[in-house]
Write an enzyme that holds these catalytic residues in place. Structure first.
Site, PDB file in Angstrom:
ATOM      1  N   LYS A   1      35.097  48.999  41.359  1.00 18.28           N
ATOM      2  CA  LYS A   1      35.448  47.717  40.934  1.00 18.28           C
ATOM      3  C   LYS A   1      34.388  47.047  40.265  1.00 18.28           C
ATOM      4  O   LYS A   1      33.189  47.134  40.533  1.00 18.28           O
ATOM      5  CB  LYS A   1      36.279  46.939  41.873  1.00 18.28           C
ATOM      6  CG  LYS A   1      35.562  46.672  43.244  1.00 18.28           C
ATOM      7  CD  LYS A   1      36.312  45.963  44.177  1.00 18.28           C
ATOM      8  CE  LYS A   1      37.433  46.561  44.834  1.00 18.28           C
ATOM      9  NZ  LYS A   1      38.786  46.305  44.748  1.00 18.28           N
ATOM     10  N   ARG A   2      34.597  46.064  39.324  1.00 15.60           N
ATOM     11  CA  ARG A   2      33.726  45.152  38.941  1.00 15.60           C
ATOM     12  C   ARG A   2      32.661  44.566  40.052  1.00 15.60           C
ATOM     13  O   ARG A   2      33.309  44.199  40.869  1.00 15.60           O
ATOM     14  CB  ARG A   2      34.458  44.057  38.111  1.00 15.60           C
ATOM     15  CG  ARG A   2      34.920  44.379  36.961  1.00 15.60           C
ATOM     16  CD  ARG A   2      34.361  44.598  35.672  1.00 15.60           C
ATOM     17  NE  ARG A   2      33.473  43.246  35.557  1.00 15.60           N
ATOM     18  CZ  ARG A   2      32.918  43.228  33.897  1.00 15.60           C
ATOM     19  NH1 ARG A   2      33.789  43.916  32.896  1.00 15.60           N
ATOM     20  NH2 ARG A   2      32.366  42.113  33.809  1.00 15.60           N
TER      21      ARG A   2
ATOM     22  N   LYS B   1      46.061  52.149  42.949  1.00 13.21           N
ATOM     23  CA  LYS B   1      45.911  53.388  42.295  1.00 13.21           C
ATOM     24  C   LYS B   1      45.249  54.189  43.536  1.00 13.21           C
ATOM     25  O   LYS B   1      45.747  55.531  43.839  1.00 13.21           O
ATOM     26  CB  LYS B   1      44.735  53.371  41.385  1.00 13.21           C
ATOM     27  CG  LYS B   1      44.774  52.525  39.889  1.00 13.21           C
ATOM     28  CD  LYS B   1      43.821  52.537  39.425  1.00 13.21           C
ATOM     29  CE  LYS B   1      43.855  51.074  38.336  1.00 13.21           C
ATOM     30  NZ  LYS B   1      42.454  50.898  37.683  1.00 13.21           N
TER      31      LYS B   1
HETATM   32  C1  LIG Z   1      41.805  49.686  38.111  1.00  9.69           C
HETATM   33  C2  LIG Z   1      40.463  49.608  37.257  1.00  9.69           C
HETATM   34  C3  LIG Z   1      39.708  48.089  37.783  1.00  9.69           C
HETATM   35  C4  LIG Z   1      40.264  47.249  38.647  1.00  9.69           C
HETATM   36  O1  LIG Z   1      39.971  47.544  39.856  1.00  9.69           O
HETATM   37  P1  LIG Z   1      40.258  46.481  41.107  1.00  9.69           P
HETATM   38  O2  LIG Z   1      39.681  47.142  42.253  1.00  9.69           O
HETATM   39  O3  LIG Z   1      41.519  46.044  41.195  1.00  9.69           O
HETATM   40  O4  LIG Z   1      39.144  45.314  41.058  1.00  9.69           O
HETATM   41  C5  LIG Z   1      38.628  48.060  37.397  1.00  9.69           C
HETATM   42  N1  LIG Z   1      37.764  49.010  36.381  1.00  9.69           N
HETATM   43  C6  LIG Z   1      38.465  50.256  35.987  1.00  9.69           C
HETATM   44  C7  LIG Z   1      37.946  51.240  35.169  1.00  9.69           C
HETATM   45  C8  LIG Z   1      39.707  50.530  36.854  1.00  9.69           C
HETATM   46  O5  LIG Z   1      40.424  51.727  36.490  1.00  9.69           O
END
Ligand SMILES: *Cc1c(COP(=O)(O)O)cnc(C)c1O
Length: 626
Positions: free
Chosen positions: A348-349, A460
């Site tokens: 994640k970011r 996901k």
């Molecule tokens: C789903 C997704 C995110 C969001 O992730 P979080 O865990 O909800 O912060 C960020 N970047 C990518 C490439 C993603 O596929």
């Protein structure tokens, strides 16, 4: 009134077809590119100021050149406001043009058009639609305001107050003087209504106003979005609740019915069918393929949790996905990870509130335990991180550096052997996500409670059979409700407890001084052990943790460590782990974006589903040809 702008920039539309899944529908995504108007350039050019003519063209076209990369902290830069205005104005003018092809007045505009403000970034649209209706199409103010409010709805995406967009009145007025006038006028009407309802409450007026008063005045874009919309929503139940009780409390008291929740979802076409084809096939073999368009059907998998053959296939597919990620890591990181170890993934970011640092503290805890007792028997674990840091976010960049430095030490220490590996996946993206989510045993969703609006990575992972270690934050709360508390690794303070601890006065030293293992971890970072060449490198992280720890890493440390021990214990029982994995995926029906979009259609846009009959289309087309 008519605003004669200083400069004309043309918007060139670029359409991307968005192909539906088995619904005979292709939608179009229309994006805009800025082109300098030649007329203006020629004027300057003819006047002999050649370099200015070129500079002006570059300036205009820069508007759509760069995407500001900041994550949840707006930068009040002029180019950003130009950009927001440019994109919004292009879309609104285009929407009105298309609407007027079939209508000769604006009476059914809100019925035919729904505009969803995706965060505050496009909220200048409220003022721009008012300008177009009143100045360009000569509607009276009240009628234009009715139309605007009934057309717009606003989705809030963050509870971080520092992330709510504000523009200084001086910059705003210099760039968009007519819009500033319109915003003042909207505010005037709005505050009159508030005054009528709550007489003699000056403090309330100041809190609600579209303008923040002070030495430097600001336009509050979230307030503009809220006032200009007929619906305001958060993106998970907890987020909407906190939005109503904290961030937009006064607006909620004024208009309780305007607020609603739309829990986020993810598309099962991408995040299961496309990214995990083997698991998708196994599911389809068991329950048919209806789940692809009706994700709730996954619950039929529950009937097979005791089916040994199904369970072993499920486990085998996870193993294959782990092998694929293992190969990727070998190629790109040159690290040999053990695909039989527990794959513990946080992608994640990079942001302090998402607490990658808490995860690192645990990794170092495991490392310290191995160093103290080289024969210790611990569950082999591969800790995988991935995510981008905004270029100007110093702390996020330093966290990336720390993860890589810890990885270098841990992966090359012969005491560690195969028991612990640390990997940082560079350039994390959606394509890498296709590899990462299906390969996870454990999904890290460890933000400070009350900070993550929803999260979608959490969905996901679970959809692909990972178990979650997480706080009661964002959509984790609802995921846990769906999958059952016995199939979810919960730790940490609740949002309420976080608020209570902060108001009583949080002191990270209390935890440092009383927790020996935590102290060893922080001292090891502080000693320069992970960066012998630059022993001072990670001081800012240590300082931040010990002197402020805004995101309560230290307060949640022990609870997280204890929970990770539970995870390790549970993973030893592979049969039961697989059972929990299947139940997680089987109970993720709610988190399909199909459900989310249906709720937006029914509750906000008043848009009904239309069945597209290709046969009828073909006949019509044939008839037209004849
Ligand atoms: C789903 C997704 C995110 C969001 O992730 P979080 O865990 O909800 O912060 C960020 N970047 C990518 C490439 C993603 O596929």
């Amino acid at each position: 009134m008519q605003w004669i702008s200083e400069r004309t920039v043309f918007g060139t539309p670029y359409d991307t077809p968005v192909v539906g899944y088995d619904n005979n529908t292709v939608n179009k995504l229309r994006l805009w590119s800025a082109k300098a108007s030649d007329e203006f350039n020629f004027q300057i050019f003819d006047a002999g100021d050649y370099s200015r003519a070129v500079a002006d063209k570059t300036f205009s076209e820069n508007i759509s050149k760069v995407l500001y990369p900041h994550d949840n902290t707006p930068q009040g830069q002029e180019l950003r406001l130009q950009q927001e205005y440019f994109f919004v104005s292009c879309s609104l003018q285009d929407i009105i043009r298309l609407y007027l092809r079939n209508h000769d007045n604006f009476d059914c505009f809100p019925e035919k058009v729904a505009i969803q403000l995706n965060d505050t970034h496009p909220s200048i649209g409220v003022a721009e639609l008012m300008r177009l209706l009143v100045d360009e199409h000569q509607l009276d103010w009240n009628q234009a305001w009715q139309i605007t409010q009934n057309t717009f709805a606003y989705t809030n995406h963050t509870l971080l107050t520092e992330a709510l967009e504000r523009w200084s009145v001086s910059l705003f007025g210099r760039l968009l003087p007519r819009h500033l006038e319109i915003i003042y006028e909207i505010n005037h009407h709005f505050l009159d209504d508030v005054r009528a309802k709550y007489p003699n409450d000056q403090a309330l007026l100041e809190r609600l106003s579209l303008i923040e008063e002070g030495a430097e005045k600001y336009v509050r874009m979230a307030h503009l979005a809220c006032v200009g919309s007929h619906a305001v929503n958060g993106v998970a139940a907890l987020h909407t609740q906190l939005l109503q009780q904290k961030v937009m409390r006064d607006f909620y008291q004024l208009w309780p019915n305007k607020f609603n929740n739309k829990t986020n979802g993810v598309t099962p076409r991408r995040w299961l069918l496309l990214s995990n084809p083997q698991l998708a096939l196994l599911i389809t073999q068991k329950i048919g393929n209806n789940w692809i368009k009706q994700l709730e059907d996954l619950n039929q998998l529950e009937a097979f949790v005791e089916d040994a053959e199904f369970c072993s296939k499920w486990r085998w597919i996870k193993q294959q996905n782990k092998q694929k990620l293992t190969n990727y890591i070998q190629r790109h990181n040159g690290i040999a990870v053990n695909p039989d170890s527990l794959f513990d993934i946080q992608v994640k970011r990079i942001h302090e509130y998402k607490r990658q640092l808490l995860n690192v503290l645990y990794v170092i805890t495991l490392y310290n335990r191995i160093k103290t007792n080289p024969n210790i028997n611990i569950l082999p674990r591969t800790c995988i991180f991935g995510g981008k840091a905004a270029p100007g976010y110093f702390m996020a960049k330093l966290i990336v550096k720390l993860i890589n430095s810890v990885a270098d030490v841990v992966n090359n220490d012969s005491d560690v052997c195969d028991r612990l590996k640390v990997v940082f996946l560079g350039n994390y993206s959606v394509s890498l996500g296709h590899l990462a989510y299906p390969a996870a045993d454990l999904s890290e969703q460890i933000s400070t409670a009350g900070k993550e609006a929803s999260g979608t990575g959490n969905m996901k992972f679970a959809m692909n059979g990972a178990l979650t270690i997480g706080t009661l934050d964002g959509a984790n709360v609802e995921i846990r409700e769906e999958v059952g508390s016995e199939n979810f690794f919960l730790f940490g303070l609740t949002a309420q407890e976080v608020a209570a601890l902060k108001s009583k006065g949080y002191n990270p030293w209390d935890y440092y001084n009383t927790n020996a293992e935590l102290r060893q971890v922080i001292d090891r970072i502080d000693s320069g052990y992970f960066c012998p060449g630059q022993p001072e490198l990670f001081k800012p992280i240590v300082e931040s943790l010990l002197h402020k720890d805004e995101y309560l890493h230290l307060a949640d440390y022990q609870s997280y460590v204890d929970c990770q021990e539970q995870v390790a214990k549970a993973y030893q029982d592979q049969e039961n782990w697989t059972r929990m994995s299947i139940l997680n995926a089987a109970r993720m029906g709610k988190f399909s974006s199909d459900r989310t979009i249906q709720e937006y259609c029914q509750k906000i846009w008043q848009a009904e589903a239309v069945k597209i009959d290709l046969q009828a289309y073909r006949q019509e087309a044939a008839g037209l040809k004849r």
